[in-house]
Design a protein around this motif. Structure first.
Motif, mmCIF file in Angstrom:
data_model
loop_
_atom_site.group_PDB
_atom_site.id
_atom_site.type_symbol
_atom_site.label_atom_id
_atom_site.label_comp_id
_atom_site.label_asym_id
_atom_site.label_seq_id
_atom_site.Cartn_x
_atom_site.Cartn_y
_atom_site.Cartn_z
ATOM 1 N N ILE A 87 67.150 -14.760 62.342
ATOM 2 C CA ILE A 87 65.862 -14.206 62.066
ATOM 3 C C ILE A 87 66.059 -12.691 62.184
ATOM 4 N N HIS A 102 63.476 -13.469 57.574
ATOM 5 C CA HIS A 102 64.843 -14.270 57.766
ATOM 6 C C HIS A 102 65.986 -13.576 57.014
ATOM 7 N N VAL A 326 62.775 -12.944 70.049
ATOM 8 C CA VAL A 326 64.245 -13.281 69.566
ATOM 9 C C VAL A 326 64.790 -11.942 69.825
ATOM 10 N N ASP A 364 68.573 -16.054 68.222
ATOM 11 C CA ASP A 364 67.342 -16.365 67.706
ATOM 12 C C ASP A 364 66.513 -17.403 68.160
#
Length: 517
Positions: A87, A102, A326, A364
């Motif tokens: 990510i 992504h 994240v 992630d």
């Protein structure tokens, strides 16, 4: 001989890259760094007894470091561990509006479709193709090249590349171009943020900066142990190749004699003789005379009005709840233009900021271990740290607004005063003289801005430049490229001006051949 020493002022990315190449060619290299550790803006801050990455947090363009270490007879993977990001970043506008980009562009397109509809997903794919075309056109003749000239660029770019540059020049600002590309204002805001990667306002920056989208899609790496590991690895290699690094050595003046470069003088009064000096700091420090009048005359003026963004940051060790962070997360404000008007037009802290959070203990997903996690929380600020210092009466409300913005999007950060370190534009101005706290050199406002950055050579023979304020621009890989270009210029000039040293030519430096000067 002392005059054959190459003195490098500053152990940031540009200085370390140049030192590694030059030491590897057998030159006597001395790096002078006023801090206690290498890295420059790639710094760590201790918060709650733990080191927190508190400078650059994103590593792209890995090929730059692969090429640098290969030229020095080393391999990047032997010195740092890089983990590819699945990510690239998580983006939020409210507690219910979230979008991940992504590493796989098609996964991003599907996410955009789910977030904003299938038509926007198609426009996103078109945007990716256009970004790739811009990058391919500029990589060779601009990004990899020594300082390009405006007159020469159309010939260097070729017909297709010149067309891309011309369309960018006529397209207005980045936000206007993105407004024609996307219908959803949240996507315009998201991709407009790429202007801030070089410290600029998307309302003033040229559309050509959308090439950053392609740079990210080529791969974003997370560095095990933090970004500072790259600086440590390069510094260690410099020493192993015979270079010297002195920490706690602050250069106060660049010395000349009879119109020629003669060395540097340190804060304690020590003079170090050298006929070659590479300044790895902001060119504004030279232009404003902080290192002496001869150095000031050697570089173009650096007006304060052209400064890039500064920041207010909080380096923390804290527990978090709510929003699933994240490694890289962005929380957008509800009035993007008001943010940049506040910073660039009014010289004040934004009323409702967009907030970037780097969660250093995450990849992630969830943290790698339970307990408080290391965060860098950042908001944009004006680079006025040398003119006015924001007092606590302004910084404290900014902190309140910042963490309220995170809470509005669902993230609660449980701060502990003893594990929270605040850095303001005034702090950055003291760390990086001549900048006012600007973190990216001059802002890329207007399509001509990139051509105003100085190149490796200056008007004073023997004085060279590297770092984010010079060509090709800011960012970890770009600063490293500037150091590589500076090393090539030093080697080439020494061949044209023979000395007692035996060095390799710039071309031979990459091929392993030698040239005797």
């Amino acid at each position: 001989m002392a005059e054959d020493t190459v003195v490098i002022v500053g152990a940031g990315m540009g200085g370390l890259a140049a030192a590694l190449l030059l030491a590897g060619r057998g030159l006597d290299v001395l790096v002078l760094e006023k801090a206690a550790t290498p890295g420059g803006k790639m710094r760590e801050v201790m918060a709650g007894g733990r080191p927190v990455d508190s400078g650059p947090t994103v590593l792209t363009m890995r090929w730059v470091f692969d090429a640098l270490l290969e030229a020095a007879g080393a391999r990047l993977d032997d010195h740092v561990r890089l983990v590819p990001a699945g990510i690239l970043a998580r983006h939020a506008w409210s507690e219910t509006e979230r979008l991940d980009l992504h590493a796989d562009p098609e996964a991003s397109a599907e996410a955009v479709g789910a977030f904003a509809g299938s038509a926007e997903a198609r426009r996103f794919r078109d945007f990716c193709r256009a970004s790739a075309a811009v990058y391919r056109a500029l990589e060779g003749p601009f990004i990899r090249a020594p300082r390009p000239s405006l007159l020469g660029m159309p010939f260097d770019l070729g017909l297709a590349g010149a067309g891309i540059l011309a369309r960018s020049a006529l397209a207005g600002t980045m936000m206007r171009a993105l407004g024609r590309q996307f219908r959803d204002p949240r996507l315009v805001q998201l991709f407009g943020r790429y202007a801030t990667y070089c410290g600029s306002s998307p309302y003033r920056a040229p559309p050509i900066l959308t090439l950053v989208a392609h740079v990210e899609q080529q791969g974003v790496s997370m560095v095990a142990g933090g970004m500072h590991q790259i600086a440590r690895a390069l510094a260690g290699l410099v020493v192993r190749r015979g270079g010297r690094i002195r920490y706690g050595a602050e250069v106060r003046a660049i010395l000349t004699r009879d119109g020629r470069l003669d060395g540097v003088r340190l804060a304690g009064g020590e003079a170090i003789a050298a006929r070659t000096v590479l300044f790895n700091g902001d060119a504004a420090a030279l232009a404003t005379g902080l290192l002496g009048p001869a150095a000031a005359r050697a570089v173009p003026p650096q007006p304060a009005a052209r400064r890039s963004l500064s920041a207010v940051t909080w380096s923390v060790s804290a527990d978090t709840t709510g929003f699933p962070l994240v490694r890289h997360s962005v929380f957008f404000s509800r009035d993007y233009q008001a943010e940049f008007d506040a910073v660039f037009r009014d010289g004040r802290l934004p009323g409702e900021p967009t907030v970037y959070v780097c969660a250093q203990d995450r990849l992630d997903g969830p943290p790698e271990a339970p307990g408080p996690e290391r965060l860098l929380v950042l908001v944009n600020a004006p680079a006025t740290g040398d003119a006015r210092s924001f007092p606590p009466s302004e910084i404290d409300p900014c902190r309140t607004r910042t963490f309220a913005q995170l809470a509005r999007c669902g993230l609660a950060v449980h701060l502990r005063p003893e594990a929270t370190v605040t850095t303001t534009p005034a702090h950055f101005a003291r760390m990086f003289p001549g900048t006012g706290g600007a973190l990216y050199g001059p802002a890329n406002h207007g399509w001509l801005a990139s051509f105003r950055r100085p190149g490796s050579r200056t008007a004073l023979p023997g004085l060279y430049l590297a770092g984010g304020s010079v060509h090709p621009g800011p960012g970890v890989p770009m600063a490293a490229l500037s150091g590589m270009r500076a090393a090539e210029a030093i080697l080439a000039d020494r061949i044209r001006r023979p000395s007692a040293s035996t060095v390799r030519s710039p071309r031979a430096a990459m091929s392993g051949g030698t040239s005797t000067a």
